[in-house]
Design an enzyme around this catalytic site. Structure first.
Site, PDB file in Angstrom:
ATOM      1  N   LYS A   1       0.836  -1.208   0.000  1.00  0.00           N
ATOM      2  CA  LYS A   1       0.000   0.000   0.000  1.00  0.00           C
ATOM      3  C   LYS A   1       0.876   1.266   0.000  1.00  0.00           C
ATOM      4  CE  LYS A   1      -3.809  -2.401   0.194  1.00  0.00           C
ATOM      5  NZ  LYS A   1      -3.319  -3.773   0.281  1.00  0.00           N
TER       6      LYS A   1
HETATM    7  C1  LIG Z   1      -9.833  -3.475  -1.438  1.00  0.00           C
HETATM    8  C2  LIG Z   1      -9.180  -4.184  -0.303  1.00  0.00           C
HETATM    9  N1  LIG Z   1      -9.867  -4.356   0.842  1.00  0.00           N
HETATM   10  C3  LIG Z   1      -9.329  -4.988   1.903  1.00  0.00           C
HETATM   11  C4  LIG Z   1      -8.054  -5.481   1.854  1.00  0.00           C
HETATM   12  C5  LIG Z   1      -7.532  -6.259   3.018  1.00  0.00           C
HETATM   13  O1  LIG Z   1      -6.439  -5.661   3.618  1.00  0.00           O
HETATM   14  P1  LIG Z   1      -5.382  -6.554   4.445  1.00  0.00           P
HETATM   15  O2  LIG Z   1      -4.556  -7.291   3.462  1.00  0.00           O
HETATM   16  O3  LIG Z   1      -4.588  -5.521   5.189  1.00  0.00           O
HETATM   17  O4  LIG Z   1      -6.156  -7.436   5.338  1.00  0.00           O
HETATM   18  C6  LIG Z   1      -7.283  -5.323   0.699  1.00  0.00           C
HETATM   19  C7  LIG Z   1      -5.907  -5.826   0.624  1.00  0.00           C
HETATM   20  O5  LIG Z   1      -5.148  -5.621  -0.266  1.00  0.00           O
HETATM   21  C8  LIG Z   1      -7.862  -4.672  -0.422  1.00  0.00           C
HETATM   22  O6  LIG Z   1      -7.201  -4.505  -1.566  1.00  0.00           O
END
Ligand SMILES: Cc1ncc(COP(=O)(O)O)c(C=O)c1O
Length: 368
Positions: free
Chosen positions: A183
């Site tokens: 990110k």
């Molecule tokens: C659109 C979206 N929502 C939620 C998440 C979930 O985040 P995490 O990987 O930190 O759990 C991601 C992860 O890349 C994502 O792209």
């Protein structure tokens, strides 16, 4: 030949300094001053009153759904073209995700499909900004207002992005972010829920911390999680936040570089550069193979990998997930097509322009 990974984070600011400070102070768990400072500064950056730091973006969604009281018998409308975290947050809370297709050009949720999916059970809409381009929020906000639906905005991929001048992450009752390593801001693993509603913020804080009670710590009145972010992670996040504007400039520059180099490549669909009121931050640089090209994304990705180039496939649609699709037999053709023929190329904040030139040159040879 060095492998070009799909993502390379840039830890070039005060990351080491702040993490060492956290270590030296002895505050290594979630009880530490960097957590609150990160929450305050990040929520301010996206124009929100409250920030609740959590262990990842999926956890943020779990908490957001529960904090709104969404549970058995209710439905949440979301794009099928997204990560499974969105659907699972709803399912884990006992409710049902209802999927809409995406647009062919932006890959974001099709707003025109939303109204036909609203029923007496619908509790919320979950817009998800995909791959660096915001969802067209104005018409979505109108629908939510008309039917009195809550919005849980998944801004996991959209730190620092704006839609008609308003930050992504400032639209929902609750909005969520991820700080995974790919990110714009990373804490290794991490996430944040932001809101302007004091009661909801307090609920989220409680849910992230096993619903401990301030008075009687080990007596519980609700089911929560240990979804806390550590002080060490928050130290990292704070340094990353300080560099957010530069990271965005960098991502946009890399995206433009791909666009320019791929301009004459008729075999690929490239991302939309901008729309009226918002532009692409290229969280990732996705491409979709056009029909004339007989191979699917998996075949091209395999060839790229053997040439030393990392890629990732597009999301696989939620209604096609083996674990879910017994219950979701819809046909949502645009998402099905782009998930079969789409993949993304290296474009981390730490990726170099020279690497992008190498990627495009090798991709060109593989496609020809
Ligand atoms: C659109 C979206 N929502 C939620 C998440 C979930 O985040 P995490 O990987 O930190 O759990 C991601 C992860 O890349 C994502 O792209």
């Amino acid at each position: 030949m060095d492998f070009i990974p799909v993502n390379r984070p840039a830890l070039i600011g005060s990351e080491k300094k702040y993490v060492l400070e956290a270590l030296d102070s002895g505050w290594i768990s979630s009880d530490g001053p960097f957590v609150e400072e990160f929450e305050q500064k990040f929520s301010r950056r996206v124009n929100r009153k409250y920030g609740i730091a959590v262990s990842n973006g999926s956890a943020a969604l779990d908490i957001a759904v529960k904090a709104l009281g969404i549970s058995t018998g209710q439905e949440v409308i979301m794009p099928t073209f997204t990560i499974i975290s969105c659907a699972l947050a709803v399912i884990r809370n006992g409710a049902k995700p209802i999927f809409v297709d995406c647009y062919q050009d932006t890959w974001n949720m099709n707003i025109e499909e939303i109204e036909s999916k609203i029923t007496s059970k619908t509790a919320a809409i979950m817009p998800v900004h995909i791959y660096g381009l915001p969802v067209d929020m104005n018409p979505l906000l109108k629908i939510a207002e008309k039917y009195n639906l809550a919005i849980i905005e998944d801004a996991a991929e959209s730190h620092g992005q704006t839609y008609f001048g308003k930050p992504c992450g400032s639209f929902g009752e609750l909005s969520t972010f991820s700080f995974y390593a790919n990110k714009h801001i990373t804490t290794g693993e991490g996430g944040m829920i932001v809101t302007d509603n004091f009661e909801l913020a307090e609920k989220c804080k409680k849910l992230r911390n096993l619903c401990f009670e301030p008075e009687k710590r080990f007596v519980h009145f609700d089911i929560g999680w240990n979804y806390r972010l550590t002080n060490l992670q928050a130290a990292l996040g704070l340094a990353q936040l300080e560099n957010l504007d530069n990271s965005i400039i960098r991502k946009k520059l890399l995206g433009q570089k791909y666009q320019d180099l791929l301009l004459n490549n008729s075999l690929l669909q490239t991302p939309v550069r901008s729309k009226d009121g918002y532009d692409n931050h290229y969280w990732v640089f996705g491409v979709v193979l056009k029909a004339e090209h007989k191979k699917n994304a998996a075949a091209i990705m395999k060839s790229l990998n053997s040439e030393g180039i990392g890629t990732r496939p597009f999301f696989w649609p939620m209604h096609k997930q083996p674990i879910l699709n017994e219950h979701f037999k819809a046909s949502l053709p645009v998402s099905e097509m782009i998930s079969e023929y789409g993949f993304y190329l290296p474009s981390g904040v730490g990726t170099t322009e020279h690497e992008i030139e190498t990627v495009v040159s090798k991709l060109g040879k593989i496609l020809s």
